[in-house]
Design an enzyme around this catalytic site. Sequence first.
Site, PDB file in Angstrom:
ATOM      1  N   LEU A  77       1.285  -1.171   0.047  1.00 11.64           N
ATOM      2  CA  LEU A  77       0.026  -0.487  -0.200  1.00 11.64           C
ATOM      3  C   LEU A  77       0.975   1.481   0.022  1.00 11.64           C
ATOM      4  O   LEU A  77       0.337   2.527   0.092  1.00 11.64           O
ATOM      5  CB  LEU A  77      -1.197  -0.058   0.986  1.00 11.64           C
ATOM      6  N   CYS A  78       1.830   1.200  -0.178  1.00 17.04           N
ATOM      7  CA  CYS A  78       2.524   2.253   0.509  1.00 17.04           C
ATOM      8  C   CYS A  78       2.953   2.740  -1.397  1.00 17.04           C
ATOM      9  O   CYS A  78       2.922   2.224  -2.767  1.00 17.04           O
ATOM     10  CB  CYS A  78       4.693   2.929   0.063  1.00 17.04           C
ATOM     11  N   HIS A  79       2.836   4.588  -1.725  1.00 16.82           N
ATOM     12  CA  HIS A  79       2.799   5.017  -3.372  1.00 16.82           C
ATOM     13  C   HIS A  79       4.106   4.711  -3.843  1.00 16.82           C
ATOM     14  O   HIS A  79       5.765   4.739  -2.923  1.00 16.82           O
ATOM     15  CB  HIS A  79       2.623   5.735  -3.174  1.00 16.82           C
ATOM     16  N   ASP A 117      24.399  -8.409   8.589  1.00 11.17           N
ATOM     17  CA  ASP A 117      24.739  -9.829   8.101  1.00 11.17           C
ATOM     18  C   ASP A 117      26.043  -9.438   7.656  1.00 11.17           C
ATOM     19  O   ASP A 117      26.875 -10.393   8.261  1.00 11.17           O
ATOM     20  CB  ASP A 117      24.152  -9.374   6.419  1.00 11.17           C
ATOM     21  N   GLU A 152      10.066   5.715   3.108  1.00 15.33           N
ATOM     22  CA  GLU A 152      11.565   5.644   2.652  1.00 15.33           C
ATOM     23  C   GLU A 152      12.476   5.881   2.890  1.00 15.33           C
ATOM     24  O   GLU A 152      13.834   4.824   2.938  1.00 15.33           O
ATOM     25  CB  GLU A 152      11.133   6.347   1.512  1.00 15.33           C
TER      26      GLU A 152
END
Length: 158
Positions: A75-77, A128, A114
């Site tokens: 649902l993020c643009h 990592d 973002e």
Amino acid sequence: MSKLTHLDADGRARMVDVGDKAVTSRRAEARGELVCAPATLELVRTGKTPKGSVLATAELAGVMAAKRTADLIPLCHTLALSKVAVEIAMDEALPGFAVRATVRSEGRTGVEMEALTAVSVACLTLFDMLKAVDKGMAIGAIRVTAKEGGQSGSWSSE
């Protein structure tokens, strides 16, 4: 508390329609941290980590992640970003790494997700790259620290 915007009248998930919003300059900053052993910091400082340039790789991963946020978060643009900067600093007090991301765009919706995605993936990349030498690391304190633009205007946690 305001109405949930990502649900329709029947409770189904939907992407918010931002088509009628004004295009404005948007900016968001997020921060987070990776806590590690002091010896791990020393390995990074002296360039003796098994996987190479830890900070540069994690910063680049954060930039790449910000650009792919809409692919990762439902649902993020999809946004045209004009700036993504990720900075990682060694922090003896944690001990560990302080991660900061700044994102800018000219658009109809904010760039907080973002910025948060950039910080999260930068922290995951640090983890990592260092897990072979430090099994007890912890990622935390990921949060938005500032935003500008849009209907709600500017906000800062500081």
